[in-house]
Design an enzyme around this catalytic site. Structure first.
Site, PDB file in Angstrom:
ATOM      1  N   SER A   1       0.851  -1.186   0.000  1.00  0.00           N
ATOM      2  CA  SER A   1       0.000   0.000   0.000  1.00  0.00           C
ATOM      3  C   SER A   1       0.887   1.236   0.000  1.00  0.00           C
ATOM      4  CB  SER A   1      -0.905   0.010   1.243  1.00  0.00           C
ATOM      5  OG  SER A   1      -0.121   0.123   2.428  1.00  0.00           O
ATOM      6  N   LYS A   2       0.256   2.405   0.021  1.00  0.00           N
ATOM      7  CA  LYS A   2       1.018   3.656  -0.021  1.00  0.00           C
ATOM      8  C   LYS A   2       1.955   3.795   1.176  1.00  0.00           C
ATOM      9  CE  LYS A   2      -2.086   6.441  -2.881  1.00  0.00           C
ATOM     10  NZ  LYS A   2      -2.894   7.667  -2.975  1.00  0.00           N
ATOM     11  N   ARG A   3       1.547   3.245   2.301  1.00  0.00           N
ATOM     12  CA  ARG A   3       2.417   3.382   3.486  1.00  0.00           C
ATOM     13  C   ARG A   3       3.706   2.568   3.341  1.00  0.00           C
ATOM     14  NH1 ARG A   3       1.938  -0.780   7.310  1.00  0.00           N
ATOM     15  NH2 ARG A   3       0.365  -2.353   6.815  1.00  0.00           N
TER      16      ARG A   3
END
Length: 469
Positions: free
Chosen positions: A242-244
């Site tokens: 994911s973006k994290r």
């Protein structure tokens, strides 16, 4: 001739997973002297955008992935899909289905309630001895493929190995929507057939689609390409990327100051390897790449490892190129380099200490803008015993030869004469001249800053610093 393809949907940016798939497909074609085709699967008209398409094209180009044909667009090939669908209808290999969305939802809800796998129940499928109802008035039908009721599909995945799926596990999929637009599984089959694709290298989220697509190819008496399904990429913690975890647009890495060759190198190592080689060129990757070396297990994305690899590439990059990359970052931060040292002369001094071009630009700020030191830092770092040494430095700097060796000798001699360690002079001197205690070697830094600017900064900051002791 080997022909591979990359077929993104322009509904978002080019992400890490897509870029790696493109990279593997491109490298396989280049390794075998084949051709790499770019196709834009733009049938999702509600979500497809010109901006997303451009971001995908720009991302591929930035990574150095070129293509031999394309980009081709599915929305420009609607007549072709219609023609093939009509052929299947005429041959009894497809049929019209008039079931409404509400009917299908109710059907699946009932199947779930009974503990069954939700699937199309074949209510409009023509069979011998089966009487179909009259088509409802005013309803535009979809076209469904007539999946064989018996037998099985076996294919040898070039990464996963042999895979077999019974046709009884597959229902009759929609191949053409009521608006005349093909579904993914139909469009991709016709495209790969027409474009002569020999090897479909794609993410393993498409494994379940493959038996359906092979059935359609068989119905058309079309050649079946080789399939290779690349395992997904997970975050460093084993969770879905994911973006994290850093799963942002490829172009975001450009904006953050990563070099394309570093990202290419890192992506190629996600789920593939060549011995212990960690760092290699695009040419070496193409020479070494093979599908047998692709791991069966998901890869893990590690932002720290990417930063380390980028740092290694930065160290090898010539000063002129780095200066060109740094300029936009300084401009966006409103840093005026007029009158300061030439950017290229700074690069060898600064590049050893940073991981990205953005950090390199941040490190260059101190040469173009004099920030007065914080009082608390001056009090903590400037000792009363160093005051005399600073006065002596100010008197000697105008006459000292302005090169690294002479400045180094001056600082050492001054420290020794006053019974001080180099850090007792160097750290507070950095604060006075740059507003920070973190700079490269003080002698090399001042050699680039220049005599005039060094003295100007000394005179601007030293009286205030002296007053705090």
């Amino acid at each position: 001739m080997i022909r591979t393809r990359f077929a993104p949907s322009p509904t978002g940016y080019l992400h890490i997973g897509g870029a790696r798939t493109a990279l593997f497909s491109w490298a396989y074609a280049r390794k075998h002297g084949g051709q790499f085709v770019l196709r834009i699967e733009d049938t999702d008209q509600e979500r497809s955008t010109q901006a997303s398409e451009q971001a995908i094209l720009d991302g591929l180009k930035w990574l150095g992935i070129d293509w031999d044909e394309g980009p081709f667009y599915q929305m420009e090939r609607l007549e072709r899909y219609k023609t093939v669908a009509e052929q299947l209808l005429a041959e009894g290999k497809a049929y019209y289905c008039y079931a409404s969305k509400d009917e299908l939802d109710a059907m699946r809800e009932g199947q779930r309630a009974r503990g069954e796998k939700p699937r199309y129940d074949g209510r409009w499928r023509p069979e011998d001895g089966k009487e179909l109802p009259e088509p409802p008035a005013g309803v535009t039908p979809v076209i469904r493929f007539k999946t064989p009721g018996t037998g099985e599909i076996t294919f040898n995945d070039l990464i996963k190995g042999p895979i077999t799926v019974a046709n009884s596990e597959l229902d009759d999929l929609v191949i053409m929507r009521g608006d005349g637009v093909p579904t993914y599984n139909f469009g991709v089959v016709i495209d790969d057939w027409d474009m002569g694709i020999t090897h479909c290298i794609r993410g393993d989220d498409h494994v379940n689609n493959t038996p359906r697509q092979i059935n359609i190819l068989h119905a058309l008496a079309a050649p079946v390409p080789f399939y290779a399904h690349v395992p997904m990429i997970l975050g460093h913690d084993g969770e879905r990327l994911s973006k994290r975890h850093g799963a942002v647009s490829v172009l975001q890495y450009q904006e953050d100051g990563y070099l394309p060759e570093a990202l290419m190198n890192y992506l190629s190592r996600l789920g593939w390897g060549h011995g212990d080689a960690e760092k290699f060129s695009s040419a070496e990757f193409v020479e070494w790449f093979d599908l047998a070396g692709v791991s069966h297990a998901p890869a893990r994305f590690n932002q720290e490892k990417l930063a380390w690899l980028n740092q290694q590439y930065l160290k090898e990059t010539d000063a002129a190129r780095l200066a060109d990359l740094v300029r936009p970052f300084l401009a966006s931060a409103a840093v005026d380099t007029t009158g300061g040292p030439d950017l290229a002369t700074l690069m060898p001094l600064l590049k050893e200490r940073v991981s990205t071009v953005e950090e390199l630009a941040d490190a260059a700020h101190i040469f173009y803008h004099h920030t007065l030191p914080a009082e608390a830092e001056v009090k903590a770092k400037l000792e009363p015993a160093a005051v005399t040494a600073f006065e002596q430095l100010r008197a000697a700097l105008p006459e000292t030869a302005w090169e690294t060796a002479a400045l180094n000798a001056l600082f050492k001699d001054t420290a020794k004469a006053n019974g001080l360690k180099m850090g007792q002079i160097g750290i507070p001197l950095r604060l006075v001249l740059f507003g920070t205690a973190q700079t490269p070697s003080i002698d090399a830094t001042l050699a680039i800053l220049g005599r005039e600017e060094t003295l100007r900064r000394f005179d601007a900051a030293w009286p205030q610093a002296r007053a705090l002791i």
